[in-house]
Design a protein around this motif. Structure first.
Motif, PDB file in Angstrom:
ATOM      1  N   SER A  40       8.499  23.514 -12.401  1.00  0.00           N
ATOM      2  CA  SER A  40       8.942  22.305 -13.092  1.00  0.00           C
ATOM      3  C   SER A  40      10.181  21.720 -12.430  1.00  0.00           C
ATOM      4  CB  SER A  40       9.221  22.620 -14.564  1.00  0.00           C
ATOM      5  OG  SER A  40       9.645  21.479 -15.251  1.00  0.00           O
ATOM      6  N   ASP A  41      11.131  22.588 -12.074  1.00  0.00           N
ATOM      7  CA  ASP A  41      12.346  22.122 -11.385  1.00  0.00           C
ATOM      8  C   ASP A  41      12.002  21.488 -10.035  1.00  0.00           C
ATOM      9  OD1 ASP A  41      13.830  23.052 -13.496  1.00  0.00           O
ATOM     10  OD2 ASP A  41      14.485  24.893 -12.497  1.00  0.00           O
ATOM     11  N   SER A  42      11.063  22.120  -9.321  1.00  0.00           N
ATOM     12  CA  SER A  42      10.663  21.607  -8.009  1.00  0.00           C
ATOM     13  C   SER A  42       9.987  20.246  -8.139  1.00  0.00           C
ATOM     14  CB  SER A  42       9.713  22.605  -7.336  1.00  0.00           C
ATOM     15  OG  SER A  42       9.246  22.106  -6.101  1.00  0.00           O
ATOM     16  N   ILE A  43       9.115  20.107  -9.148  1.00  0.00           N
ATOM     17  CA  ILE A  43       8.428  18.829  -9.367  1.00  0.00           C
ATOM     18  C   ILE A  43       9.441  17.741  -9.714  1.00  0.00           C
ATOM     19  CG2 ILE A  43       6.890  17.602 -10.953  1.00  0.00           C
ATOM     20  CD1 ILE A  43       5.179  20.145 -11.052  1.00  0.00           C
ATOM     21  N   ASP A  44      10.430  18.067 -10.552  1.00  0.00           N
ATOM     22  CA  ASP A  44      11.459  17.085 -10.909  1.00  0.00           C
ATOM     23  C   ASP A  44      12.192  16.577  -9.670  1.00  0.00           C
ATOM     24  OD1 ASP A  44      10.888  17.194 -13.590  1.00  0.00           O
ATOM     25  OD2 ASP A  44      12.439  18.672 -14.062  1.00  0.00           O
ATOM     26  N   LYS A  45      12.492  17.476  -8.752  1.00  0.00           N
ATOM     27  CA  LYS A  45      13.189  17.077  -7.529  1.00  0.00           C
ATOM     28  C   LYS A  45      12.316  16.161  -6.676  1.00  0.00           C
ATOM     29  CE  LYS A  45      16.122  21.204  -7.228  1.00  0.00           C
ATOM     30  NZ  LYS A  45      16.426  22.441  -6.464  1.00  0.00           N
ATOM     31  N   MET A  46      11.030  16.499  -6.540  1.00  0.00           N
ATOM     32  CA  MET A  46      10.129  15.682  -5.730  1.00  0.00           C
ATOM     33  C   MET A  46       9.928  14.303  -6.356  1.00  0.00           C
ATOM     34  SD  MET A  46       7.252  18.336  -4.253  1.00  0.00           S
ATOM     35  CE  MET A  46       6.860  19.132  -5.812  1.00  0.00           C
ATOM     36  N   VAL A  47       9.787  14.258  -7.685  1.00  0.00           N
ATOM     37  CA  VAL A  47       9.616  12.975  -8.371  1.00  0.00           C
ATOM     38  C   VAL A  47      10.866  12.111  -8.212  1.00  0.00           C
ATOM     39  CG1 VAL A  47       9.406  11.896 -10.643  1.00  0.00           C
ATOM     40  CG2 VAL A  47       7.899  13.788 -10.018  1.00  0.00           C
ATOM     41  N   LYS A  48      12.024  12.746  -8.305  1.00  0.00           N
ATOM     42  CA  LYS A  48      13.280  12.008  -8.127  1.00  0.00           C
ATOM     43  C   LYS A  48      13.349  11.403  -6.729  1.00  0.00           C
ATOM     44  CE  LYS A  48      18.298  12.517  -8.404  1.00  0.00           C
ATOM     45  NZ  LYS A  48      19.435  13.465  -8.654  1.00  0.00           N
ATOM     46  N   ASP A  49      12.952  12.174  -5.709  1.00  0.00           N
ATOM     47  CA  ASP A  49      12.966  11.683  -4.332  1.00  0.00           C
ATOM     48  C   ASP A  49      11.951  10.556  -4.151  1.00  0.00           C
ATOM     49  OD1 ASP A  49      13.690  11.941  -1.436  1.00  0.00           O
ATOM     50  OD2 ASP A  49      11.564  12.460  -1.291  1.00  0.00           O
ATOM     51  N   LEU A  50      10.763  10.725  -4.738  1.00  0.00           N
ATOM     52  CA  LEU A  50       9.739   9.679  -4.622  1.00  0.00           C
ATOM     53  C   LEU A  50      10.173   8.395  -5.314  1.00  0.00           C
ATOM     54  CD1 LEU A  50       6.521  11.821  -5.226  1.00  0.00           C
ATOM     55  CD2 LEU A  50       7.115  10.628  -3.114  1.00  0.00           C
ATOM     56  N   ASN A  51      10.777   8.503  -6.474  1.00  0.00           N
ATOM     57  CA  ASN A  51      11.253   7.309  -7.183  1.00  0.00           C
ATOM     58  C   ASN A  51      12.325   6.581  -6.380  1.00  0.00           C
ATOM     59  OD1 ASN A  51       9.615   7.345  -9.486  1.00  0.00           O
ATOM     60  ND2 ASN A  51      10.928   8.823 -10.525  1.00  0.00           N
ATOM     61  N   SER A  52      13.138   7.353  -5.682  1.00  0.00           N
ATOM     62  CA  SER A  52      14.152   6.730  -4.816  1.00  0.00           C
ATOM     63  C   SER A  52      13.475   5.953  -3.684  1.00  0.00           C
ATOM     64  CB  SER A  52      15.075   7.809  -4.250  1.00  0.00           C
ATOM     65  OG  SER A  52      16.018   7.247  -3.367  1.00  0.00           O
ATOM     66  N   GLN A  53      12.414   6.562  -3.109  1.00  0.00           N
ATOM     67  CA  GLN A  53      11.668   5.868  -2.043  1.00  0.00           C
ATOM     68  C   GLN A  53      10.986   4.608  -2.586  1.00  0.00           C
ATOM     69  OE1 GLN A  53       9.164   8.388   0.523  1.00  0.00           O
ATOM     70  NE2 GLN A  53      10.199  10.186  -0.365  1.00  0.00           N
ATOM     71  N   ILE A  54      10.458   4.706  -3.837  1.00  0.00           N
ATOM     72  CA  ILE A  54       9.801   3.546  -4.445  1.00  0.00           C
ATOM     73  C   ILE A  54      10.803   2.419  -4.659  1.00  0.00           C
ATOM     74  CG2 ILE A  54       8.731   2.720  -6.587  1.00  0.00           C
ATOM     75  CD1 ILE A  54       7.346   5.481  -6.768  1.00  0.00           C
TER      76      ILE A  54
ATOM     77  N   GLY B  20       0.809  -1.219   0.000  1.00  0.00           N
ATOM     78  CA  GLY B  20       0.000   0.000   0.000  1.00  0.00           C
ATOM     79  C   GLY B  20       0.839   1.265   0.000  1.00  0.00           C
ATOM     80  N   GLY B  21       1.904   1.265   0.771  1.00  0.00           N
ATOM     81  CA  GLY B  21       2.777   2.446   0.838  1.00  0.00           C
ATOM     82  C   GLY B  21       3.429   2.740  -0.499  1.00  0.00           C
ATOM     83  N   LYS B  22       3.833   1.685  -1.208  1.00  0.00           N
ATOM     84  CA  LYS B  22       4.455   1.864  -2.529  1.00  0.00           C
ATOM     85  C   LYS B  22       3.444   2.430  -3.513  1.00  0.00           C
ATOM     86  CE  LYS B  22       6.638  -0.733  -6.284  1.00  0.00           C
ATOM     87  NZ  LYS B  22       7.118  -2.065  -6.749  1.00  0.00           N
ATOM     88  N   THR B  23       2.213   1.936  -3.442  1.00  0.00           N
ATOM     89  CA  THR B  23       1.165   2.435  -4.341  1.00  0.00           C
ATOM     90  C   THR B  23       0.903   3.912  -4.110  1.00  0.00           C
ATOM     91  OG1 THR B  23       0.125   0.248  -4.403  1.00  0.00           O
ATOM     92  CG2 THR B  23      -1.219   2.125  -5.092  1.00  0.00           C
ATOM     93  N   LEU B  24       0.903   4.311  -2.840  1.00  0.00           N
ATOM     94  CA  LEU B  24       0.699   5.720  -2.519  1.00  0.00           C
ATOM     95  C   LEU B  24       1.814   6.582  -3.128  1.00  0.00           C
ATOM     96  CD1 LEU B  24      -0.441   5.549   1.233  1.00  0.00           C
ATOM     97  CD2 LEU B  24      -1.838   6.138  -0.757  1.00  0.00           C
ATOM     98  N   LEU B  25       3.037   6.090  -3.043  1.00  0.00           N
ATOM     99  CA  LEU B  25       4.173   6.823  -3.617  1.00  0.00           C
ATOM    100  C   LEU B  25       4.046   6.908  -5.138  1.00  0.00           C
ATOM    101  CD1 LEU B  25       7.117   5.295  -1.524  1.00  0.00           C
ATOM    102  CD2 LEU B  25       6.159   7.598  -1.306  1.00  0.00           C
ATOM    103  N   GLN B  26       3.655   5.797  -5.766  1.00  0.00           N
ATOM    104  CA  GLN B  26       3.493   5.786  -7.214  1.00  0.00           C
ATOM    105  C   GLN B  26       2.383   6.731  -7.658  1.00  0.00           C
ATOM    106  OE1 GLN B  26       2.934   1.540  -7.635  1.00  0.00           O
ATOM    107  NE2 GLN B  26       5.006   1.258  -8.457  1.00  0.00           N
ATOM    108  N   ASN B  27       1.297   6.792  -6.872  1.00  0.00           N
ATOM    109  CA  ASN B  27       0.199   7.708  -7.197  1.00  0.00           C
ATOM    110  C   ASN B  27       0.659   9.169  -7.110  1.00  0.00           C
ATOM    111  OD1 ASN B  27      -1.548   5.585  -7.614  1.00  0.00           O
ATOM    112  ND2 ASN B  27      -2.448   5.659  -5.561  1.00  0.00           N
ATOM    113  N   LYS B  28       1.538   9.444  -6.133  1.00  0.00           N
ATOM    114  CA  LYS B  28       2.073  10.802  -6.012  1.00  0.00           C
ATOM    115  C   LYS B  28       2.921  11.161  -7.229  1.00  0.00           C
ATOM    116  CE  LYS B  28       2.214  11.394  -0.976  1.00  0.00           C
ATOM    117  NZ  LYS B  28       3.108  11.636   0.190  1.00  0.00           N
TER     118      LYS B  28
END
Length: 486
Positions: free
Chosen positions: A428-442, A38-46
């Motif tokens: 856009s730069d901020s979103i890229d950073k957040m996505v990069k962090d989320l992908n690392s968590q995933i 469930g936690g991974k799915t939440l991260l992927q949805n983000k």
């Protein structure tokens, strides 16, 4: 007692052995892992949501860029002062106008004399069997200097002639210095013909008082046919010009004379403002504004909340940036600016005066008749309403006018200057950073789930092994008891 080690001795044997006694198969393990995902799915949805937001901002950036292009068109002089130039007989004369030309109306043109160039036609050179025959002549020709005047400019230019030169060679040497001596040369039937580059009653620049022997040998000791100025009249006003291409008679217009024009063949020249470019620039601006606002509205759309209630079978569809305060500010700013003139540039016209209006749904429209009326009254006032360049031509923020304030707002969002990035670029730069962090968590979550799955398989395989041993021992005891009973 039965040997049970063979059940786990081969590679992947644990997977094939799993569940034979406990009933806990790999399907059960997968269900357990899915329950913990469930936690991974939440991260992927983000990640999906952030990527959708980035895509939406990219679309808005493109729409703003297109809108800015339309703003620039309304700032360009060519959109206001382009001219429709016509001649009643283009075989006799033509007219053209640039953005500086005034709306002059019609002019009647008569031409009594066309301008022509001074021409010196030499006599036939007896030493030349052909135009390319060596003349065995040493000497020079001296011309008055006609090039750009500087402190170091010479008074004269000499063309040196050697014994290996033919008439064609001499003409080439003259033409190489044509800009500096104001003369061009051709060879016609073993004759040198020198023609002034500019028309008008001007003497040839060849100095016929020097190098007389060379001049005689080349047949250039003859008299020149003096050129003449053009004589013409515009609306009865007599004028002269050294050229048949006249750019100083009508401000911003060029008249080209092609033939003499008698009174019975009088040519009418007209020069009028081309309002179609201005109207098109304004209508394109309106269209792009409405497209931009429609895109913003769709991205902020809250949809129909009742669609997601328990009684409804449908799902509410919302905009990708619903509730985004930055986009709401852009929408509000555009709505306010589109109905207001820029008070800083002192324009006497308002958007309403220009024919702009906004309906109850926020859709912008243009009354073309009203707009054309303002253009007919004063193109200058219309231009100044839209745009007045600031004192610093390299700093757009100093510009004033209806389009200038809108352009500054657009730049605030889409600027990609190294010293000052726009709001959308920063987002856009901020979103890229957040996505990069989320992908690392995933990735970390995926690794933990893989480890957990291996743990489950090991535990349940061991459970099957224990149950197998117990079953084997039970069978052994039963067999022993049966023997004793016999």
């Amino acid at each position: 007692m039965a040997d049970i080690t063979s059940a786990t001795s081969a590679p992947n044997a644990g997977l094939s052995f799993l569940g034979q006694y406990s009933g806990i198969t790999t399907d059960v393990v997968d269900q357990l892992i899915e329950a913990e995902s469930g936690g991974k799915t939440l991260l992927q949805n983000k990640v999906t949501k952030y990527n959708q937001e980035k895509s939406a901002w990219s679309e808005i950036s493109s729409a703003l860029s297109n809108f800015q292009t339309k703003l620039k068109a309304l700032q360009n002089n060519d959109s206001y002062y382009s001219k429709i130039a016509k001649s009643s007989n283009e075989d006799l004369a033509t007219i053209s106008g640039n953005s500086d030309a005034k709306n002059g109306g019609d002019f009647e043109l008569l031409v009594s004399q066309l301008a022509k160039q001074t021409k010196l036609t030499g006599s036939q050179v007896s030493a030349a069997e052909t135009n390319s025959t060596d003349l065995n002549l040493n000497g020079k020709l001296t011309f008055a200097y006609q090039g750009e005047k500087t402190d170091d400019s010479p008074e004269t230019v000499d063309i040196d002639i050697t014994e290996k030169d033919s008439l064609l060679d001499i003409a080439d040497k003259i033409n190489k210095e044509s800009k500096n001596i104001g003369v061009s040369a051709v060879v016609i039937n073993k004759r040198l013909v020198l023609t002034n580059n500019k028309s008008g009653a001007k003497e040839t620049t060849l100095d016929q008082t020097k190098n007389t022997a060379t001049l005689a040998a080349l047949g250039l000791n003859t008299s020149a046919d003096l050129g003449q100025a053009a004589k013409y009249s515009l609306d009865g006003i007599d004028m002269e010009s050294d050229s048949n291409v006249i750019s100083d008679a009508i401000d911003g217009a060029t008249v080209t004379l092609k033939k003499e024009i008698k009174p019975e063949d009088a040519v009418t020249l007209s020069l009028k403002n081309d309002d179609s470019k201005t109207v098109k620039a304004a209508t394109d601006f309106v269209t792009q504004y409405n497209n931009l606002m429609s895109l913003i509205k769709s991205n902020l759309d809250v949809g129909n909340p009742s669609a997601s209630t328990a009684e409804s079978s449908s799902t509410n569809v919302q905009g990708k940036l619903v509730g985004d305060s930055t986009l709401q500010r852009l929408q509000s700013s555009l709505r306010n600016m589109i109905t207001q003139a820029d008070k800083d540039n002192g324009a006497s016209l308002s958007p309403f005066d220009m024919g702009f209006s906004v309906d109850k749904d926020g859709v912008l429209s243009l009354d073309e008749d009203k707009f054309k009326s303002q253009l007919a009254d004063s193109p200058e006032k219309v231009h100044d309403f839209f745009y007045v360049q600031g004192e610093d031509s390299f700093d757009e923020s100093t510009d004033t006018g209806y389009t200038a304030k809108l352009n500054n707002l657009v730049n605030e969002f889409i600027s990609n200057d190294a010293t000052k990035k726009g709001i959308i670029t920063n987002k856009s730069d901020s979103i890229d950073k957040m996505v990069k962090d989320l992908n690392s968590q995933i990735d970390d979550f995926t690794a933990r789930l893989a480890d957990k799955r291996e743990q489950y398989i090991a535990q349940f395989t061991q459970l099957d092994s224990i149950m197998m041993q117990a079953d084997s021992q039970m069978q052994y005891m039963q067999s022993q008891l049966g023997v004793d009973q016999q």
